[in-house]
Design an enzyme around this catalytic site. Structure first.
Site, PDB file in Angstrom:
ATOM      1  N   ASN A 290     102.855 -50.882 -32.974  1.00  0.00           N
ATOM      2  CA  ASN A 290     101.603 -50.118 -32.676  1.00  0.00           C
ATOM      3  C   ASN A 290     100.954 -50.762 -32.615  1.00  0.00           C
ATOM      4  OD1 ASN A 290      99.625 -48.409 -32.223  1.00  0.00           O
ATOM      5  ND2 ASN A 290      99.861 -46.894 -33.394  1.00  0.00           N
TER       6      ASN A 290
ATOM      7  N   LYS B 123      97.999 -50.896 -31.654  1.00  0.00           N
ATOM      8  CA  LYS B 123      96.505 -49.834 -31.674  1.00  0.00           C
ATOM      9  C   LYS B 123      95.289 -50.528 -30.671  1.00  0.00           C
ATOM     10  CE  LYS B 123      97.352 -48.910 -36.516  1.00  0.00           C
ATOM     11  NZ  LYS B 123      96.772 -48.209 -38.011  1.00  0.00           N
TER      12      LYS B 123
ATOM     13  N   HIS C  75      98.936 -40.011 -32.214  1.00  0.00           N
ATOM     14  CA  HIS C  75      98.463 -40.640 -33.849  1.00  0.00           C
ATOM     15  C   HIS C  75      97.800 -40.300 -34.570  1.00  0.00           C
ATOM     16  CE1 HIS C  75      97.670 -44.604 -36.029  1.00  0.00           C
ATOM     17  NE2 HIS C  75      98.628 -44.622 -36.134  1.00  0.00           N
TER      18      HIS C  75
ATOM     19  N   GLU D  17      94.869 -41.571 -35.795  1.00  0.00           N
ATOM     20  CA  GLU D  17      94.089 -42.407 -35.057  1.00  0.00           C
ATOM     21  C   GLU D  17      92.983 -41.938 -34.224  1.00  0.00           C
ATOM     22  OE1 GLU D  17      94.775 -46.158 -35.730  1.00  0.00           O
ATOM     23  OE2 GLU D  17      94.885 -46.376 -37.681  1.00  0.00           O
TER      24      GLU D  17
ATOM     25  N   GLU E 108     103.477 -40.201 -40.878  1.00  0.00           N
ATOM     26  CA  GLU E 108     102.739 -41.148 -40.380  1.00  0.00           C
ATOM     27  C   GLU E 108     101.746 -40.683 -41.932  1.00  0.00           C
ATOM     28  OE1 GLU E 108     102.371 -44.905 -38.102  1.00  0.00           O
ATOM     29  OE2 GLU E 108     100.607 -43.187 -37.186  1.00  0.00           O
TER      30      GLU E 108
ATOM     31  N   GLY F 137      97.243 -48.747 -42.697  1.00  0.00           N
ATOM     32  CA  GLY F 137      96.916 -49.428 -42.812  1.00  0.00           C
ATOM     33  C   GLY F 137      95.586 -49.512 -43.955  1.00  0.00           C
TER      34      GLY F 137
ATOM     35  N   SER G  20     101.966 -48.379 -43.513  1.00  0.00           N
ATOM     36  CA  SER G  20     101.843 -49.738 -44.503  1.00  0.00           C
ATOM     37  C   SER G  20     103.389 -50.509 -44.485  1.00  0.00           C
ATOM     38  CB  SER G  20     101.309 -50.249 -45.677  1.00  0.00           C
ATOM     39  OG  SER G  20      99.965 -49.796 -45.799  1.00  0.00           O
TER      40      SER G  20
ATOM     41  N   GLY H 256     101.723 -51.204 -37.257  1.00  0.00           N
ATOM     42  CA  GLY H 256     100.882 -51.743 -37.375  1.00  0.00           C
ATOM     43  C   GLY H 256     101.283 -52.407 -37.556  1.00  0.00           C
TER      44      GLY H 256
HETATM   45  P1  PGA Z   1     100.138 -49.758 -40.611  1.00  0.00           P
HETATM   46  O1  PGA Z   1      99.918 -48.550 -39.627  1.00  0.00           O
HETATM   47  O2  PGA Z   1     100.987 -50.187 -40.180  1.00  0.00           O
HETATM   48  O3  PGA Z   1      99.050 -51.068 -40.593  1.00  0.00           O
HETATM   49  O4  PGA Z   1      99.147 -49.107 -41.832  1.00  0.00           O
HETATM   50  C1  PGA Z   1     100.835 -47.667 -38.857  1.00  0.00           C
HETATM   51  C2  PGA Z   1     100.445 -47.206 -38.234  1.00  0.00           C
HETATM   52  O5  PGA Z   1      99.313 -46.472 -37.735  1.00  0.00           O
HETATM   53  O6  PGA Z   1     101.027 -46.581 -36.831  1.00  0.00           O
END
Ligand code: PGA
Length: 255
Positions: free
Chosen positions: A11, A13, A97, A99, A171, A177, A217, A238
């Site tokens: 992803n 983003k 998601h 976010e 998630e 993140g 992460s 991500g």
């Molecule tokens: P991240 O993001 O691997 O940077 O933690 C994962 C995601 O939000 O899909």
């Protein structure tokens, strides 16, 4: 023992434009895997470039959109419809998601509408669910997961799509993140809970056919242990999906 079909999904983003997308795809040296698929959810502006490039280069990658509206068309400024995506060869979409929920006001209800709309228009959907740190600390994780799943599990379109065109990503919001990954045991606990809730409603076979990805992460250092968990069917990644090196390392860990 479940037969797993692994998905490594990236992803991006709001990172990279078409030029960087081309550079990324140019740098990838990957071969197909017997039991795993690779997918990238890209910013909308990169989708067409990516689809054309993977076709020309015969790269074993599926390309998906990071969101899609549930309606077919209309006065929804800034949104994309399923038919627009399909016109350029996209059949995959990420929906819900955290976010989108956190910064853009999406709710379980709007996630349901988008999901039903997308499924009705023949897209394949990966819906994200997961609890915040506060919810986990208050021991509310199981309730949050149940609530987020309940609407999907009460809808006929979703019910008939689970395990076929509808899959899930767990998630934990506190792991996205942040560099803090859920331990394999923490993740497996929630994945088993989700699979159990699916099985109650759909039976074991359909529940087992539903992919449940872990996201938050994920890195080449922790992916192997996560993949070893019985109910984890891959990763939604991500940060580590943004560099060809780490992305190829993750792919090398897939069966
Ligand atoms: P991240 O993001 O691997 O940077 O933690 C994962 C995601 O939000 O899909």
């Amino acid at each position: 023992m479940r037969e797993k079909s692994i998905l490594l999904a990236g992803n991006w983003k709001m990172n990279y434009g078409p030029k960087e997308t081309l550079q990324f795809l140019d740098a990838l040296k990957i071969s197909p895997k017997p039991k795993a698929k690779m997918r990238l959810y890209l910013p909308a502006i990169n989708l067409e470039t990516a689809v054309k490039t993977i076709t020309v280069k015969s790269l074993p990658i599926e390309i998906g959109a990071q969101n899609v509206h549930g309606e077919k068309s209309g006065a929804y400024t800034g949104e994309l419809s399923a038919s627009m995506l399909k016109e350029i060869g996209i059949t995959q979409a990420l929906i819900g998601h955290s976010e989108r929920r956190q910064f853009f006001g999406e709710t379980d209800q709007s996630v349901l509408k988008r999901t039903v709309g997308a499924l009705t228009q023949d897209l394949e959907v990966l819906v994200c669910i997961g609890e915040t740190l506060q919810e986990r600390n208050q021991n509310r994780m199981p309730d949050v997961i149940r609530t987020q799943l309940a609407l999907l599990l009460a809808d006929e379109t979703c019910l008939s799509a689970f395990g076929q065109r509808l899959h899930l990503a767990y998630e934990p919001v506190w792991a996205i993140g942040t560099g803090v990954t859920a331990t394999p045991a923490q993740a497996e606990e929630v994945h088993a809970l989700i699979r159990g809730l699916l099985a109650e409603k759909l039976g074991a076979e359909r529940a087992n056919a539903t992919r449940i990805l872990y996201g938050g992460s994920v890195t080449p250092a922790n992916f192997k242990d996560l993949l070893a968990c019985p109910n984890i069917d891959g990763g939604l990644v991500g940060g580590a999906s943004l560099k060809p090196e780490s992305w190829m390392q993750l792919w090398s860990l897939c069966p």
